[in-house]
Write an enzyme that holds these catalytic residues in place. Structure first.
Site: not given
Ligand code: PGA
Length: 255
Positions: A13, A15, A98, A100, A170, A176, A216
C-alpha cells in the site's frame, strides 16, 4: 483450518507516495524481486500511477490495485473515482476501508459496505481492511469491533463474490507506528475473523479466504507473522516503498 487451501498475498500500500517517475523506478526494481515469489504480489498505487503501473507490470506476476473507490457508478462526486474507472484502466484490486480513510475521511462501516459491493460488482478484487484502535484493544473489545466491521462490510456480498475478497486485519495502533502486533495477537484476530466468515457463509468459504495482517510488517518481523496458521500474507505500507524490503517480505511469504 488449512492454510494450503488459500493464496498467500503480499500487497503493498504505497499510500500518498511516489510521483510517476518515482513509481516507474520502483516498479522496475520490483519486477526481478517479485519474479522469484511464489505468493501473490500486489501493489496498490495512487490513482495517478495506475496507468503507469498497469503498463509496466504487463507480463509480470505483479498485480495492480488502487487504494479506494467511490460507491456510485458516476455523477456529481467531485474528486472521486468510480470502480468502473479503475477496472477500465486495468486495476485488478482495490483497498477498501483502510483505517486512514476511516480516520481522516469520514469512512464508516456503512460506506465501506457500499464501496465493497460497488467494487465487486465492477469486477474488482477487494482488500477489505478492518482493525481496532488502541483504546478498543485496551478495553478488551477487539473482537467485537473487528467482528462488527467485518459483518457490516460484507452485508449483501454473496458467497461467489466473497472469492474476490481479501481481508486485511490491521490494528490501527500498529499502522506506521513501528509497533507490531505480536505474531500470536495477529493470528488470534485473523483466526477470529475466519470464524466470522464461517458463520456468515460456511467452512469452505472460511478456509478459502485470504486474511492478511498489516501494521508495521517489515523484514525483521515478517517471517514470524507469516508463519502463523491464520495469517495469509500482509498489507504493507512503509516496507513496500523499498524494493529490497518488499523483496524480503515476498521471500518470507514464499516459504
Ligand atoms: P505500515 O502500513 O506497514 O506502514 O504500518 C500498513 C498499512 O497501512 O496498510
Amino acid at each position: 483450518m488449512n492454510k494450503a487451501l488459500r493464496q498467500v498475498i503480499i500487497a503493498g500500500n504505497w499510500k500518498m507516495n511516489k510521483t510517476r517517475p518515482e513509481a516507474k523506478a520502483l516498479i522496475e526494481q520490483l519486477k526481478p524481486v517479485a519474479a522469484k515469489a511464489s505468493c501473490g504480489v500486489v501493489i496498490c498505487v495512487p490513482f495517478t500511477n495506475l496507468e503507469t503501473a498497469v503498463e509496466l507490470t504487463k507480463g509480470t506476476n505483479i498485480k495492480v490495485g488502487a487504494q479506494n473507490c467511490h460507491f456510485e457508478k458516476s455523477g456529481a462526486f467531485t474528486g472521486e473515482v468510480s470502480a468502473d474507472m479503475l477496472k477500465e484502466i486495468g486495476a485488478e484490486y482495490v483497498i477498501i476501508g483502510h483505517s486512514e480513510r476511516r480516520q481522516y475521511f469520514g469512512e464508516t462501516d456503512v460506506t465501506v459496505n457500499k464501496r465493497t459491493k460497488a467494487a465487486l460488482e465492477a469486477g474488482l478484487k477487494v482488500i477489505l481492511c478492518v482493525g481496532e484502535l488502541l483504546t478498543e484493544r485496551e478495553q478488551g473489545v477487539t473482537e467485537e469491533i473487528v467482528g462488527l466491521q467485518t459483518k457490516i462490510a460484507l452485508l449483501g456480498v454473496t458467497k461467489e463474490q466473497l472469492k474476490n475478497v481479501v481481508i486485511a486485519y490491521e490494528p490501527v495502533w500498529a499502522i506506521g507506528t513501528g509497533k507490531t502486533a505480536t505474531a500470536e495477537q495477529a493470528n488470534e484476530v485473523c483466526s477470529y475473523i475466519r470464524g466470522i466468515i464461517a458463520k456468515l457463509y460456511d467452512k469452505a468459504a472460511a478456509d478459502g479466504i485470504t486474511i492478511q495482517y498489516g501494521g508495521s510488517m517489515n523484514p525483521k518481523n515478517a517471517e514470524e507473522l507469516l508463519a502463523q496458521p491464520d495469517v495469509d500474507g500482509g498489507l504493507i505500507g512503509g516496507a513496500s516503498l523499498k524494493a529490497e524490503d518488499f523483496g524480503v517480505l515476498l521471500d518470507a511469504a514464499s516459504k
